[in-house]
Design a protein around this motif. Structure first.
Motif, mmCIF file in Angstrom:
data_model
loop_
_atom_site.group_PDB
_atom_site.id
_atom_site.type_symbol
_atom_site.label_atom_id
_atom_site.label_comp_id
_atom_site.label_asym_id
_atom_site.label_seq_id
_atom_site.Cartn_x
_atom_site.Cartn_y
_atom_site.Cartn_z
ATOM 1 N N ILE A 180 -65.573 26.245 50.887
ATOM 2 C CA ILE A 180 -66.305 27.198 51.720
ATOM 3 C C ILE A 180 -66.127 28.585 51.098
ATOM 4 C CG2 ILE A 180 -66.615 28.202 54.011
ATOM 5 C CD1 ILE A 180 -65.313 25.717 55.195
ATOM 6 N N TRP A 181 -67.235 29.276 50.859
ATOM 7 C CA TRP A 181 -67.230 30.610 50.264
ATOM 8 C C TRP A 181 -67.956 31.568 51.196
ATOM 9 C CZ3 TRP A 181 -65.505 31.519 45.069
ATOM 10 C CH2 TRP A 181 -65.080 30.353 44.406
ATOM 11 N N ARG A 182 -67.473 32.809 51.252
ATOM 12 C CA ARG A 182 -68.172 33.864 51.982
ATOM 13 C C ARG A 182 -68.332 35.082 51.070
ATOM 14 N NH1 ARG A 182 -69.104 34.773 57.307
ATOM 15 N NH2 ARG A 182 -67.330 33.611 58.138
ATOM 16 N N ASP A 183 -69.568 35.473 50.875
ATOM 17 C CA ASP A 183 -69.873 36.645 50.054
ATOM 18 C C ASP A 183 -69.167 36.587 48.697
ATOM 19 O OD1 ASP A 183 -71.437 37.684 52.139
ATOM 20 O OD2 ASP A 183 -69.710 38.692 53.043
ATOM 21 N N GLY A 184 -69.162 35.397 48.108
ATOM 22 C CA GLY A 184 -68.597 35.229 46.776
ATOM 23 C C GLY A 184 -67.099 35.010 46.709
ATOM 24 N N ALA A 185 -66.411 35.053 47.849
ATOM 25 C CA ALA A 185 -64.955 34.857 47.879
ATOM 26 C C ALA A 185 -64.641 33.519 48.538
ATOM 27 C CB ALA A 185 -64.277 35.988 48.636
ATOM 28 N N PRO A 186 -63.657 32.771 48.025
ATOM 29 C CA PRO A 186 -63.318 31.471 48.612
ATOM 30 C C PRO A 186 -62.566 31.617 49.929
ATOM 31 C CG PRO A 186 -61.835 31.971 46.804
ATOM 32 C CD PRO A 186 -62.863 33.067 46.816
ATOM 33 N N LEU A 187 -62.997 30.864 50.944
ATOM 34 C CA LEU A 187 -62.290 30.793 52.221
ATOM 35 C C LEU A 187 -61.483 29.500 52.323
ATOM 36 C CD1 LEU A 187 -64.959 31.955 54.844
ATOM 37 C CD2 LEU A 187 -63.144 33.313 53.809
ATOM 38 N N TRP A 188 -62.006 28.429 51.763
ATOM 39 C CA TRP A 188 -61.379 27.104 51.867
ATOM 40 C C TRP A 188 -61.745 26.318 50.613
ATOM 41 C CZ3 TRP A 188 -58.028 24.155 54.387
ATOM 42 C CH2 TRP A 188 -58.171 22.757 54.359
ATOM 43 N N TRP A 189 -60.755 25.715 49.995
ATOM 44 C CA TRP A 189 -60.996 24.984 48.754
ATOM 45 C C TRP A 189 -60.022 23.820 48.718
ATOM 46 C CZ3 TRP A 189 -62.573 27.852 43.734
ATOM 47 C CH2 TRP A 189 -62.879 26.942 42.717
ATOM 48 N N GLU A 190 -60.542 22.602 48.874
ATOM 49 C CA GLU A 190 -59.670 21.427 48.887
ATOM 50 C C GLU A 190 -60.223 20.379 47.927
ATOM 51 O OE1 GLU A 190 -57.358 19.749 52.335
ATOM 52 O OE2 GLU A 190 -59.140 18.478 52.414
ATOM 53 N N ARG A 191 -59.301 19.775 47.174
ATOM 54 C CA ARG A 191 -59.674 18.703 46.261
ATOM 55 C C ARG A 191 -58.707 17.547 46.428
ATOM 56 N NH1 ARG A 191 -62.085 21.281 40.675
ATOM 57 N NH2 ARG A 191 -63.397 22.849 41.690
ATOM 58 N N ASN A 192 -59.249 16.333 46.525
ATOM 59 C CA ASN A 192 -58.439 15.131 46.670
ATOM 60 C C ASN A 192 -58.852 14.108 45.629
ATOM 61 O OD1 ASN A 192 -56.961 15.912 49.040
ATOM 62 N ND2 ASN A 192 -58.823 15.578 50.233
ATOM 63 N N ALA A 193 -57.893 13.407 45.073
ATOM 64 C CA ALA A 193 -58.143 12.298 44.158
ATOM 65 C C ALA A 193 -57.414 11.086 44.713
ATOM 66 C CB ALA A 193 -57.652 12.631 42.750
ATOM 67 N N LEU A 194 -58.164 10.090 45.165
ATOM 68 C CA LEU A 194 -57.592 8.911 45.814
ATOM 69 C C LEU A 194 -57.978 7.674 45.011
ATOM 70 C CD1 LEU A 194 -58.506 9.907 49.476
ATOM 71 C CD2 LEU A 194 -56.262 10.108 48.383
ATOM 72 N N ALA A 195 -57.050 7.186 44.220
ATOM 73 C CA ALA A 195 -57.290 6.001 43.403
ATOM 74 C C ALA A 195 -56.772 4.768 44.133
ATOM 75 C CB ALA A 195 -56.606 6.147 42.045
ATOM 76 N N GLY A 196 -57.525 3.689 44.076
ATOM 77 C CA GLY A 196 -57.113 2.462 44.736
ATOM 78 C C GLY A 196 -55.760 1.981 44.239
ATOM 79 N N GLY A 197 -54.869 1.678 45.186
ATOM 80 C CA GLY A 197 -53.546 1.194 44.845
ATOM 81 C C GLY A 197 -52.565 2.258 44.391
ATOM 82 N N ALA A 198 -52.952 3.525 44.355
ATOM 83 C CA ALA A 198 -52.069 4.594 43.881
ATOM 84 C C ALA A 198 -50.934 4.839 44.869
ATOM 85 C CB ALA A 198 -52.865 5.881 43.679
ATOM 86 N N PRO A 199 -49.781 5.346 44.387
ATOM 87 C CA PRO A 199 -48.644 5.606 45.280
ATOM 88 C C PRO A 199 -48.977 6.510 46.459
ATOM 89 C CG PRO A 199 -47.940 5.703 42.990
ATOM 90 C CD PRO A 199 -49.433 5.573 42.966
ATOM 91 N N VAL A 200 -49.891 7.468 46.268
ATOM 92 C CA VAL A 200 -50.210 8.402 47.339
ATOM 93 C C VAL A 200 -50.765 7.685 48.576
ATOM 94 C CG1 VAL A 200 -52.581 8.870 46.569
ATOM 95 C CG2 VAL A 200 -51.343 10.618 47.852
ATOM 96 N N LEU A 201 -51.365 6.517 48.389
ATOM 97 C CA LEU A 201 -51.919 5.790 49.530
ATOM 98 C C LEU A 201 -50.836 5.168 50.405
ATOM 99 C CD1 LEU A 201 -54.946 3.886 47.939
ATOM 100 C CD2 LEU A 201 -54.846 6.227 48.804
ATOM 101 N N HIS A 202 -49.660 4.945 49.828
ATOM 102 C CA HIS A 202 -48.620 4.206 50.536
ATOM 103 C C HIS A 202 -47.381 5.037 50.877
ATOM 104 C CE1 HIS A 202 -51.050 0.785 49.362
ATOM 105 N NE2 HIS A 202 -50.941 1.147 48.091
ATOM 106 N N ALA A 203 -47.123 6.086 50.111
ATOM 107 C CA ALA A 203 -45.880 6.849 50.268
ATOM 108 C C ALA A 203 -45.874 7.637 51.574
ATOM 109 C CB ALA A 203 -45.701 7.805 49.095
ATOM 110 N N PRO A 204 -44.686 7.860 52.167
ATOM 111 C CA PRO A 204 -44.580 8.668 53.396
ATOM 112 C C PRO A 204 -45.103 10.087 53.199
ATOM 113 C CG PRO A 204 -42.556 7.436 53.009
ATOM 114 C CD PRO A 204 -43.386 7.281 51.770
ATOM 115 N N TRP A 205 -45.000 10.606 51.975
ATOM 116 C CA TRP A 205 -45.491 11.959 51.717
ATOM 117 C C TRP A 205 -47.005 11.987 51.480
ATOM 118 C CZ3 TRP A 205 -47.729 11.548 47.017
ATOM 119 C CH2 TRP A 205 -47.185 10.623 46.106
ATOM 120 N N GLY A 206 -47.628 10.807 51.456
ATOM 121 C CA GLY A 206 -49.072 10.705 51.262
ATOM 122 C C GLY A 206 -49.762 10.203 52.509
ATOM 123 N N LEU A 207 -50.526 9.125 52.352
ATOM 124 C CA LEU A 207 -51.270 8.578 53.486
ATOM 125 C C LEU A 207 -50.457 7.571 54.294
ATOM 126 C CD1 LEU A 207 -54.883 8.112 52.058
ATOM 127 C CD2 LEU A 207 -53.732 10.175 52.867
#
Length: 291
Positions: A180-207
């Protein structure tokens, strides 16, 4: 044809090669006409279309349902939605059903949402959930460009796999960007990379082995809305978890759990609170959500 609506459809495309995906583009333009918002222009290429506008909560807000007749996205498909809301107009965009990302043989699908909101205009981006089947490969990019006092509320709900069918998301990759940008400045910027079987899907610090992850964002501040939202979403709590935070001018609600229905119900409840708190307008859900 309604003089306020320009419909330009490209002539039927030549048959696509068997290994090529659909290329579809939908362009929408909303304009204020007296106290009414109209769909002033629309242009589509390929299988992306809209139904006629609806006005369940008065003439000011124009509700439009985005249709994708194939019903799902496969590797190689490229779908682009480009929507602009002019000064004084108010548009709500949603979908009639969940989006589906099917298993890919290796090709990547591309989903692009370009949403532009002029000074003094409002836009709500409220699609139903996206289901990534095991083996799906896709990139989703949503970019919201605000000018001046423009307002925005939007959400994205992602389901990884189909647990009800005993299908987990063990293969594939889903890349997600939400800006989300307002007048050329970023307000919100989120990027996620979710690979099947990756640790992030199972770990307590992830999903933590949860299959549904969702985010609602609203631009603006309103006195007392943060504790009210937290109390509201705690009441919606079952086996999933909601959280609410205010990051400068962006209010963020998150859900992590195993139920798209629970995520959607919580977000609809939050939206019904946020809309009048931020914009002074009561919320009437789109009729399609009740079907």
């Amino acid at each position: 044809m309604d003089a306020l609506v320009q419909l330009n459809a490209v002539p039927a495309a030549r048959p696509r090669p068997a290994d090529a995906g659909w290329v579809a583009r939908l362009e929408l333009g909303f304009r204020a006409r007296d106290a009414r918002t109209v769909l002033a222009s629309r242009r589509h290429v390929g299988p992306l279309q809209v139904q006629r506008p609806f006005y369940p909560d008065g003439e000011r807000a124009c509700h439009v349902y985005i249709l994708h007749p194939p019903g799902g996205v496969v590797g190689g498909d490229s779908l682009t939605i480009d929507a602009g809301v002019e000064r004084g107009a108010h548009a709500l965009l949603t979908t009639p059903a969940a989006g589906k990302l099917y298993r890919s043989d290796g090709a990547n699908a591309q989903l692009t949402q370009e949403l532009k909101v002029a000074d003094g205009a409002w836009l709500e981006w409220l699609p139903q959930e996206t289901i990534a089947f095991d083996g799906a490969r896709a990139t989703s990019e949503t970019r919201v460009t605000l000018t001046g006092t423009a307002g925005f509320i939007g959400w994205e709900i992602l389901c990884l796999g189909r647990p009800a069918a005993d299908e987990i998301y063990a293969h594939g990759e889903f890349m997600q960007r939400f800006e989300i940008w307002r007048d050329g400045a970023p307000l919100w910027w989120e990027r996620n990379a979710l690979a099947g079987g990756a640790p992030v899907l199972h770990a307590p610090w992830g999903l933590a082995d949860r299959s549904v992850v969702a985010t609602l964002v609203a631009v603006g501040r309103a006195p007392g809305v943060l504790p009210a939202l937290r109390e509201l979403l705690n009441a919606e709590h079952d086996d999933g978890e909601f959280s609410v935070s205010q990051l400068r001018d962006v209010l963020v609600c998150r859900y992590l759990g195993n139920s798209a229905e629970q995520a959607r119900a919580g977000f609809i409840a939050a939206w019904r609170l946020l809309r009048p708190a931020l914009w002074g307008i009561d919320a009437s859900p789109p009729r399609i959500w009740a079907t």
